[in-house]
Design a protein around this motif. Structure first.
Motif, mmCIF file in Angstrom:
data_model
loop_
_atom_site.group_PDB
_atom_site.id
_atom_site.type_symbol
_atom_site.label_atom_id
_atom_site.label_comp_id
_atom_site.label_asym_id
_atom_site.label_seq_id
_atom_site.Cartn_x
_atom_site.Cartn_y
_atom_site.Cartn_z
ATOM 1 N N GLN A 340 38.472 41.833 43.059
ATOM 2 C CA GLN A 340 38.536 43.278 42.860
ATOM 3 C C GLN A 340 39.884 43.707 42.295
ATOM 4 O O GLN A 340 39.974 44.687 41.548
ATOM 5 C CB GLN A 340 38.240 44.029 44.162
ATOM 6 C CG GLN A 340 39.159 43.714 45.314
ATOM 7 C CD GLN A 340 38.630 42.593 46.185
ATOM 8 O OE1 GLN A 340 37.904 41.719 45.723
ATOM 9 N NE2 GLN A 340 38.989 42.620 47.461
ATOM 10 N N TYR A 341 40.944 42.974 42.618
ATOM 11 C CA TYR A 341 42.264 43.287 42.063
ATOM 12 C C TYR A 341 42.329 42.924 40.572
ATOM 13 O O TYR A 341 42.911 43.661 39.774
ATOM 14 C CB TYR A 341 43.345 42.534 42.831
ATOM 15 C CG TYR A 341 43.479 42.963 44.269
ATOM 16 C CD1 TYR A 341 44.336 43.993 44.639
ATOM 17 C CD2 TYR A 341 42.739 42.340 45.276
ATOM 18 C CE1 TYR A 341 44.453 44.397 45.963
ATOM 19 C CE2 TYR A 341 42.855 42.734 46.597
ATOM 20 C CZ TYR A 341 43.707 43.760 46.931
ATOM 21 O OH TYR A 341 43.817 44.156 48.240
ATOM 22 N N GLN A 392 30.247 50.474 33.654
ATOM 23 C CA GLN A 392 31.534 49.996 34.141
ATOM 24 C C GLN A 392 31.471 49.675 35.629
ATOM 25 O O GLN A 392 31.999 48.647 36.091
ATOM 26 C CB GLN A 392 32.595 51.054 33.866
ATOM 27 C CG GLN A 392 34.024 50.574 33.983
ATOM 28 C CD GLN A 392 34.997 51.659 33.580
ATOM 29 O OE1 GLN A 392 34.961 52.753 34.114
ATOM 30 N NE2 GLN A 392 35.862 51.371 32.636
ATOM 31 N N THR A 393 30.799 50.521 36.402
ATOM 32 C CA THR A 393 30.636 50.280 37.840
ATOM 33 C C THR A 393 29.763 49.062 38.104
ATOM 34 O O THR A 393 30.078 48.230 38.964
ATOM 35 C CB THR A 393 30.022 51.519 38.508
ATOM 36 O OG1 THR A 393 30.826 52.665 38.210
ATOM 37 C CG2 THR A 393 29.943 51.343 40.010
ATOM 38 N N VAL A 394 28.657 48.945 37.345
ATOM 39 C CA VAL A 394 27.742 47.813 37.530
ATOM 40 C C VAL A 394 28.424 46.504 37.176
ATOM 41 O O VAL A 394 28.281 45.492 37.881
ATOM 42 C CB VAL A 394 26.467 48.027 36.689
ATOM 43 C CG1 VAL A 394 25.598 46.770 36.696
ATOM 44 C CG2 VAL A 394 25.677 49.207 37.226
ATOM 45 N N SER A 395 29.179 46.476 36.081
ATOM 46 C CA SER A 395 29.852 45.240 35.671
ATOM 47 C C SER A 395 30.913 44.833 36.686
ATOM 48 O O SER A 395 31.121 43.633 36.927
ATOM 49 C CB SER A 395 30.480 45.421 34.287
ATOM 50 O OG SER A 395 31.477 46.429 34.315
ATOM 51 N N THR A 404 31.003 36.791 38.020
ATOM 52 C CA THR A 404 31.296 37.044 36.610
ATOM 53 C C THR A 404 32.811 37.084 36.422
ATOM 54 O O THR A 404 33.516 37.657 37.246
ATOM 55 C CB THR A 404 30.685 38.387 36.167
ATOM 56 O OG1 THR A 404 29.293 38.393 36.457
ATOM 57 C CG2 THR A 404 30.886 38.616 34.686
ATOM 58 N N PRO A 405 33.351 36.477 35.357
ATOM 59 C CA PRO A 405 34.806 36.533 35.137
ATOM 60 C C PRO A 405 35.302 37.966 35.124
ATOM 61 O O PRO A 405 34.712 38.825 34.445
ATOM 62 C CB PRO A 405 34.979 35.859 33.766
ATOM 63 C CG PRO A 405 33.801 34.956 33.638
ATOM 64 C CD PRO A 405 32.675 35.650 34.337
ATOM 65 N N PRO A 406 36.354 38.291 35.876
ATOM 66 C CA PRO A 406 36.815 39.686 35.977
ATOM 67 C C PRO A 406 37.159 40.326 34.640
ATOM 68 O O PRO A 406 36.846 41.491 34.404
ATOM 69 C CB PRO A 406 38.053 39.576 36.877
ATOM 70 C CG PRO A 406 37.846 38.332 37.665
ATOM 71 C CD PRO A 406 37.119 37.393 36.756
ATOM 72 N N MET A 407 37.791 39.568 33.753
ATOM 73 C CA MET A 407 38.168 40.131 32.457
ATOM 74 C C MET A 407 36.927 40.490 31.645
ATOM 75 O O MET A 407 36.860 41.549 31.010
ATOM 76 C CB MET A 407 39.048 39.143 31.690
ATOM 77 C CG MET A 407 39.594 39.684 30.389
ATOM 78 S SD MET A 407 40.730 38.524 29.613
ATOM 79 C CE MET A 407 41.197 39.454 28.155
ATOM 80 N N ILE A 412 32.882 44.365 29.395
ATOM 81 C CA ILE A 412 31.467 44.431 29.009
ATOM 82 C C ILE A 412 31.087 45.819 28.473
ATOM 83 O O ILE A 412 30.440 45.929 27.416
ATOM 84 C CB ILE A 412 30.561 44.009 30.190
ATOM 85 C CG1 ILE A 412 30.543 42.485 30.313
ATOM 86 C CG2 ILE A 412 29.138 44.524 30.000
ATOM 87 C CD1 ILE A 412 29.758 41.971 31.506
ATOM 88 N N PRO A 413 31.430 46.936 29.154
ATOM 89 C CA PRO A 413 31.082 48.253 28.590
ATOM 90 C C PRO A 413 31.674 48.483 27.205
ATOM 91 O O PRO A 413 31.000 49.020 26.320
ATOM 92 C CB PRO A 413 31.664 49.241 29.611
ATOM 93 C CG PRO A 413 31.776 48.468 30.877
ATOM 94 C CD PRO A 413 32.106 47.073 30.458
ATOM 95 N N ASN A 414 32.926 48.063 26.992
ATOM 96 C CA ASN A 414 33.548 48.248 25.684
ATOM 97 C C ASN A 414 32.854 47.414 24.617
ATOM 98 O O ASN A 414 32.677 47.865 23.477
ATOM 99 C CB ASN A 414 35.032 47.867 25.752
ATOM 100 C CG ASN A 414 35.874 48.942 26.403
ATOM 101 O OD1 ASN A 414 35.352 49.970 26.816
ATOM 102 N ND2 ASN A 414 37.160 48.713 26.519
ATOM 103 N N ILE A 415 32.450 46.195 24.964
ATOM 104 C CA ILE A 415 31.790 45.321 23.986
ATOM 105 C C ILE A 415 30.450 45.912 23.569
ATOM 106 O O ILE A 415 30.116 45.981 22.377
ATOM 107 C CB ILE A 415 31.615 43.906 24.579
ATOM 108 C CG1 ILE A 415 32.981 43.250 24.800
ATOM 109 C CG2 ILE A 415 30.758 43.046 23.663
ATOM 110 C CD1 ILE A 415 32.926 41.952 25.570
#
Length: 430
Positions: A340-341, A392-395, A404-407, A412-415
């Motif tokens: 989460q961090y 963004q919240t779901v990802s 899922t990798p944090p980065m 994902i939303p931006n992509i």
């Protein structure tokens, strides 16, 4: 009396003559320095050539002046963009404050929250937090609102008819996005975390928002080959009970320290400063054992209260440098509870780029003059903006619960919306 005035006059006259004389001397000295400087300059023709060559070569620096590319039309669109963006923030956040106050009024009254704390501790930090959180929504609404108005007044048609390309039209939009992205990132990374601490403390006191303030049976690696254990820790008093510190050398226990109580020193100038009470140290050397005891002892242990207790939303109270330091520290200890961090760290960067993507989509959709006004575009804008925030919240949930990798989860939303922006931008000139 006359004699006294005459004496004062003579003193003043003598002082004025002295001042005039000093001024003439300074003027003569300045003239001599100028003459010497001219003589010295004439004796160094190589320096004159070098300076002329340098000035010629540095003439290209003019292209780096940003004002060279901002014309009157650009300033017009930038003012419209920033003004509408600020207006949408004030309008929507004002409505949100009214609903929030109406919902929490009973709790504020029940827990006797003072008005000063409500205004300065809660709402003064409520406004920047949610303004920054929903910044993509405000950007999208602002772009669609004022661009539809420009298109409705045939201003965009006039610009395109005058030979301006749609790509050139997007320049003031991108300049505005740069300003918004920089402010958004700075607030989210350095300013808002401090206010979030104050707001969360207020909620714990006056809204009965449960905040985790204790931990049981905490065990962690605080250094290479050093394991710390605390049976019970209370974050309010920064005090732990049943403490143990184990030091290993090549998988062999070489030292064991126990204490009935451990207290974090909050007034120390350095970090990791702890006070242990009723302590005992056993040092093992082969078959021999050395035992040392004491009542109180200052020691340095590579852990902090934030490492022991995790409360909901704690990652939002760290600035970006603190987040980066905390993540690297926890990873060095082998801790896995840092997802989460990491998501929060990358999300702050990704959110700054969201304004560019959503601006391209909004400008592409609303730059044409159509029947029906801007209502349809506002509806599409709201749907896409809320879709971005929901994605963004779901990802983020995928990163925490689905490995899922944090980065990747933060971007994902931006992509996805960048692909939508690309197709909208390609179709906009048509």
């Amino acid at each position: 009396m006359e004699y006294r005035h005459r004496k004062k006059y003579l003193k003043w006259l003598k002082a004025s003559r002295l001042i005039r004389q000093r001024a003439l001397q300074a003027q003569e000295l300045w003239k001599r320095l100028q003459e010497k400087a001219v003589r010295l300059w004439n004796k160094m023709p190589w320096l004159q050539k070098a300076l002329r060559w340098l000035c010629t070569k540095l003439s290209f620096m003019r292209v780096l002046n940003p004002l060279l590319y901002i014309k009157r039309m650009d300033w017009y669109i930038i003012k419209k963009f920033i003004g509408t963006y600020i207006f949408s923030i004030l309008l929507i956040i004002s409505i949100a404050i009214v609903f929030d106050f109406n919902e929490n009024l009973s709790k504020f009254t029940q827990y006797h929250a003072p008005w000063r704390a409500i205004i300065f501790d809660y709402y003064a930090n409520f406004i920047p937090y949610y303004s920054n959180l929903f910044s993509p929504l405000f950007v999208f609404i602002a772009v669609i609102f004022f661009t539809s108005k420009l298109a409705g007044n045939s201003e965009i048609i006039s610009m395109l008819a005058a030979g301006m390309s749609f790509r050139r039209l997007m320049r003031p939009y991108m300049i505005s996005c740069i300003l918004i992205a920089l402010v958004t990132f700075y607030l989210g990374a350095y300013v808002i975390p401090h206010g979030t601490i104050i707001r969360q403390n207020f909620e714990a006191l006056y809204r009965n928002s449960k905040k985790n303030t204790s931990a049981e049976n905490v065990q962690m690696q605080v250094d290479k080959g050093v394991i710390a254990y605390i049976q019970h820790y209370d974050n309010n008093s920064k005090r732990g009970y049943g403490f143990g510190l184990y030091k290993f050398d090549k998988k062999k226990l070489v030292s064991h320290m126990t204490a009935t109580e451990i207290q974090y020193d909050t007034i120390s100038d350095t970090k990791y400063h702890w006070i242990v009470r009723n302590w005992k140290i056993r040092e093992l050397k082969g078959l021999t054992e050395k035992v040392t005891t004491g009542v109180s002892k200052d020691t340095t242990i590579m852990m902090e209260p934030t490492d022991l207790v995790y409360s909901k939303g704690q990652q939002e109270t760290f600035t970006s440098p603190q987040l980066k330091e905390y993540i690297s520290k926890q990873q060095a200890r082998g801790s896995q509870n840092v997802v989460q961090y990491e998501v929060e760290y990358h999300k702050r960067i990704a959110m700054s780029f969201a304004s560019f993507i959503l601006t391209i989509i909004g400008a592409s959709l609303s730059s044409r003059k159509r029947k029906g006004g801007m209502g349809l575009y506002l509806g599409i804008g709201l749907a896409l903006s809320f879709g971005y925030i929901m994605l963004q919240t779901v990802s983020s949930t995928f990163a925490i619960n689905a490995d899922t990798p944090p980065m990747l989860a933060a971007w994902i939303p931006n992509i996805i919306f960048a692909v939508i922006a690309y197709f909208c931008y390609r179709q906009a000139p048509n």
